[in-house]
Enzyme design. Structure first.
Site, PDB file in Angstrom:
ATOM      1  N   HIS A 197       0.890  -1.122  -0.191  1.00  0.00           N
ATOM      2  CA  HIS A 197       0.027  -0.015  -0.005  1.00  0.00           C
ATOM      3  C   HIS A 197       0.896   1.242  -0.111  1.00  0.00           C
ATOM      4  CE1 HIS A 197       1.076  -0.365   4.193  1.00  0.00           C
ATOM      5  NE2 HIS A 197       0.756   1.067   4.234  1.00  0.00           N
TER       6      HIS A 197
HETATM    7  C1  UD1 Z   1      -1.753   5.839   5.676  1.00  0.00           C
HETATM    8  C2  UD1 Z   1      -0.372   6.524   6.119  1.00  0.00           C
HETATM    9  C3  UD1 Z   1       0.603   5.455   5.980  1.00  0.00           C
HETATM   10  C4  UD1 Z   1       0.177   3.853   6.433  1.00  0.00           C
HETATM   11  C5  UD1 Z   1      -1.011   3.556   6.224  1.00  0.00           C
HETATM   12  C6  UD1 Z   1      -1.718   2.393   7.091  1.00  0.00           C
HETATM   13  C7  UD1 Z   1       0.297   8.785   5.825  1.00  0.00           C
HETATM   14  C8  UD1 Z   1       0.917   9.763   4.908  1.00  0.00           C
HETATM   15  N1  UD1 Z   1       0.128   7.618   5.092  1.00  0.00           N
HETATM   16  O1  UD1 Z   1      -1.453   5.794   4.261  1.00  0.00           O
HETATM   17  O2  UD1 Z   1       2.053   5.519   6.352  1.00  0.00           O
HETATM   18  O3  UD1 Z   1       1.267   3.017   6.405  1.00  0.00           O
HETATM   19  O4  UD1 Z   1      -1.940   4.836   6.471  1.00  0.00           O
HETATM   20  O5  UD1 Z   1      -2.672   1.662   6.275  1.00  0.00           O
HETATM   21  O6  UD1 Z   1      -0.330   9.228   6.650  1.00  0.00           O
HETATM   22  N2  UD1 Z   1      -9.157   4.847   2.302  1.00  0.00           N
HETATM   23  C9  UD1 Z   1     -10.439   4.271   2.233  1.00  0.00           C
HETATM   24  N3  UD1 Z   1     -10.860   4.198   3.575  1.00  0.00           N
HETATM   25  C10 UD1 Z   1     -10.255   4.488   4.452  1.00  0.00           C
HETATM   26  C11 UD1 Z   1      -8.990   5.135   4.399  1.00  0.00           C
HETATM   27  C12 UD1 Z   1      -8.209   5.324   3.018  1.00  0.00           C
HETATM   28  O7  UD1 Z   1     -11.041   4.181   1.185  1.00  0.00           O
HETATM   29  O8  UD1 Z   1     -10.686   4.316   5.497  1.00  0.00           O
HETATM   30  C13 UD1 Z   1      -8.673   5.246   0.485  1.00  0.00           C
HETATM   31  C14 UD1 Z   1      -8.892   6.743   0.107  1.00  0.00           C
HETATM   32  O9  UD1 Z   1      -9.091   6.331  -1.300  1.00  0.00           O
HETATM   33  C15 UD1 Z   1      -7.576   7.399   0.381  1.00  0.00           C
HETATM   34  C16 UD1 Z   1      -6.404   6.323   0.215  1.00  0.00           C
HETATM   35  O10 UD1 Z   1      -7.046   5.200   0.840  1.00  0.00           O
HETATM   36  O11 UD1 Z   1      -7.523   8.457  -0.290  1.00  0.00           O
HETATM   37  C17 UD1 Z   1      -5.177   6.505   0.994  1.00  0.00           C
HETATM   38  O12 UD1 Z   1      -5.671   7.091   2.336  1.00  0.00           O
HETATM   39  P1  UD1 Z   1      -4.685   7.900   3.455  1.00  0.00           P
HETATM   40  O13 UD1 Z   1      -5.037   7.724   4.736  1.00  0.00           O
HETATM   41  O14 UD1 Z   1      -4.230   8.990   2.733  1.00  0.00           O
HETATM   42  O15 UD1 Z   1      -3.052   6.964   3.244  1.00  0.00           O
HETATM   43  P2  UD1 Z   1      -2.897   5.576   3.288  1.00  0.00           P
HETATM   44  O16 UD1 Z   1      -2.300   4.915   2.111  1.00  0.00           O
HETATM   45  O17 UD1 Z   1      -3.919   4.903   4.041  1.00  0.00           O
HETATM   46  N1  UDP Z   2      -3.683  -5.703   8.956  1.00  0.00           N
HETATM   47  C1  UDP Z   2      -4.626  -6.024   9.161  1.00  0.00           C
HETATM   48  N2  UDP Z   2      -5.555  -6.680   7.902  1.00  0.00           N
HETATM   49  C2  UDP Z   2      -5.135  -6.362   6.814  1.00  0.00           C
HETATM   50  C3  UDP Z   2      -3.711  -6.105   6.617  1.00  0.00           C
HETATM   51  C4  UDP Z   2      -2.941  -5.599   7.639  1.00  0.00           C
HETATM   52  O1  UDP Z   2      -5.291  -6.272  10.111  1.00  0.00           O
HETATM   53  O2  UDP Z   2      -5.960  -6.703   6.026  1.00  0.00           O
HETATM   54  C5  UDP Z   2      -2.633  -5.423   9.965  1.00  0.00           C
HETATM   55  C6  UDP Z   2      -1.510  -5.833  10.220  1.00  0.00           C
HETATM   56  O3  UDP Z   2      -1.540  -6.948  11.162  1.00  0.00           O
HETATM   57  C7  UDP Z   2      -0.324  -4.857  10.977  1.00  0.00           C
HETATM   58  C8  UDP Z   2      -1.008  -3.382  10.250  1.00  0.00           C
HETATM   59  O4  UDP Z   2      -2.258  -3.942   9.716  1.00  0.00           O
HETATM   60  O5  UDP Z   2      -0.454  -4.818  12.162  1.00  0.00           O
HETATM   61  C9  UDP Z   2      -0.098  -2.801   9.380  1.00  0.00           C
HETATM   62  O6  UDP Z   2      -1.118  -1.870   8.926  1.00  0.00           O
HETATM   63  P1  UDP Z   2      -0.422  -1.309   7.437  1.00  0.00           P
HETATM   64  O7  UDP Z   2       0.058  -2.370   6.447  1.00  0.00           O
HETATM   65  O8  UDP Z   2      -1.916  -0.708   7.064  1.00  0.00           O
HETATM   66  O9  UDP Z   2       0.431   0.037   7.788  1.00  0.00           O
HETATM   67  P2  UDP Z   2       1.967   0.109   8.339  1.00  0.00           P
HETATM   68  O10 UDP Z   2       2.341  -0.698   9.117  1.00  0.00           O
HETATM   69  O11 UDP Z   2       2.852  -0.065   7.178  1.00  0.00           O
HETATM   70  O12 UDP Z   2       2.295   1.531   8.506  1.00  0.00           O
END
Ligand code: UD1
Ligand code: UDP
Length: 369
Positions: free
Chosen positions: A205
């Site tokens: 992601h």
């Molecule tokens: C964010 C964090 C990243 C973290 C990740 C965990 C920042 C800069 N990025 O990235 O460090 O690893 O969360 O998963 O803070 N969206 C949904 N539903 C949701 C949330 C997001 O549909 O509940 C979609 C939307 O299209 C949104 C996109 O995901 O634009 C990205 O969401 P965003 O929170 O901006 O960044 P992440 O990629 O989730």
């Molecule tokens: N995770 C989850 N469901 C999923 C994918 C990941 O519960 O479908 C959990 C995973 O066990 C880990 C956390 O989400 O604890 C990691 O989050 P993510 O990869 O979104 O973010 P990052 O750690 O890279 O910031």
């Protein structure tokens, strides 16, 4: 009173042991949910599965550009802190929620406590690296998970007296939930027919991977080819950002089983019985290391070098041939490495430090009046 600002999937999971420790030690606290993540499977499912109390404050900041999202969280948190004046504000990790929560607090002269401080990829193109560096430099309490993280902080001139090596709260979360997860059958929707130790688990992601067509295509092709080479199914719970970008780039992956994001107990269940994990997630690199499942990281760098040193993880980037090569090499890796992320008592230590110094802070504030 402590305020904990969180708002994304990994923050909810990694803060759950801290909330539990606060509850057990009668530490007064409130949670502010930024609303950065809001879909049920990225947010509510974790409160339900981990039995966390509903947040006292919810900002509903939602998605947007970095500036817009950070600004909405910053002004929302500021307003709450202005009227409640907690003795410290806690943030965890490296998201925009962390940056905004820490900035709001420090500008109001409220001490910031950063959980998982000191991680560095040394790649400033990653938004998370900027968030980490800023949060660390404006924090009063830096809860470094490992000695490597402590060393990073010291080398940037951060005072030794502010740093506490606690272990990573992800170990606490894994230990607190693994038995519950493993008691469940391996029957997560979309994974039909998989057997213990006979499948591969993948996630991706990161913005720099999935918002770039070449990188995303490379990852999907590499995973598809690895499934073909090993004869094992590749299960891929798809983050909403990745799902969106697959549609934008019209990518239809071949040979991979895509499923919606799953809850923590389901994910731990799948992860702990996987033969191999491929990921660009920070938390998943840590968890696979803790669970003794070999990992291939779909990036050129990692802020978790402890996993590489342990022999639990290798970097493979996004080139399909390299992903297959590293994947095959890691399949038969000996799994006897030592977990570098602590003993599962990080949250207890964090609560202990805050309780001790929290008393100092409030008595200091009283002497100022
Ligand atoms: C964010 C964090 C990243 C973290 C990740 C965990 C920042 C800069 N990025 O990235 O460090 O690893 O969360 O998963 O803070 N969206 C949904 N539903 C949701 C949330 C997001 O549909 O509940 C979609 C939307 O299209 C949104 C996109 O995901 O634009 C990205 O969401 P965003 O929170 O901006 O960044 P992440 O990629 O989730
Ligand atoms: N995770 C989850 N469901 C999923 C994918 C990941 O519960 O479908 C959990 C995973 O066990 C880990 C956390 O989400 O604890 C990691 O989050 P993510 O990869 O979104 O973010 P990052 O750690 O890279 O910031």
């Amino acid at each position: 009173m402590f305020f904990l600002v969180l708002g994304t999937r990994p923050e909810i999971i990694k803060c759950s042991p801290v909330i539990r420790a606060f509850e057990n030690q009668d530490v007064p606290y409130h949670v502010i949910h930024s609303g950065q993540h809001y879909s049920y499977e990225m947010d509510r499912v974790f409160f339900e599965e981990l039995m966390l109390p509903a947040p006292g404050f919810a900002l509903e900041a939602g998605s947007g550009s970095h500036g817009r999202q950070t600004a909405r969280i910053l002004s929302g948190v500021e307003e709450i802190l202005q009227s409640h004046r907690p003795s410290a504000v806690l943030v965890q990790g490296d998201t925009n929620t962390v940056l905004a929560g820490a900035l709001a607090a420090v500008k109001l002269h409220i001490p910031v406590a950063h959980i998982e401080a000191g991680l560095r990829s040394f790649d400033r193109k990653m938004p998370e690296e900027i968030n980490r560096v800023v949060a660390d430099h404006i924090s009063r309490f830096l809860f470094a998970p490992t000695p490597v993280a402590r060393k990073n902080l010291l080398s940037e001139g951060i005072g030794e007296e502010k740093i506490f090596v606690t272990g990573n709260t992800i170990v606490d979360a894994v230990y607190q939930n693994l038995d519950i997860a493993r008691a469940r059958p391996l029957n997560i929707p979309g994974t039909g027919g998989i057997g213990e130790g006979r499948y591969i688990l993948a996630t991706a992601h990161r913005e720099e991977n999935v918002d770039d067509k070449r990188n995303l295509q490379g990852i999907l092709e590499g995973l598809g080819e690895l499934a073909g080479e090993t004869g094992m199914p590749v299960i891929f719970p798809v983050h909403p950002r990745t799902r969106k970008m697959m549609e934008v780039f019209s990518l239809v992956p071949d040979g991979i089983r895509l499923i919606p994001p799953i809850g923590y107990l389901e994910f731990l269940r799948l992860e702990s019985s996987a033969r191999l994990v491929l990921t660009d997630s920070g938390g998943v690199q840590e968890e696979s290391c803790i669970l003794h499942v070999p990992c291939v990281t779909l990036r050129e760098n990692t802020e978790r070098p402890e996993t590489l040193d342990a022999g639990a993880n290798v970097l493979a980037g996004t080139d399909p041939a390299r992903i297959v090569r590293e994947g095959l090499a890691m399949l038969d890796k000996r799994r006897d490495w030592k977990n570098p992320f602590g003993d599962g008592r990080a949250a207890e230590r964090i609560a202990g430090v805050l309780l001790r110094t929290g008393e100092e802070i409030s008595s200091f504030e009283k002497t100022k009046v």
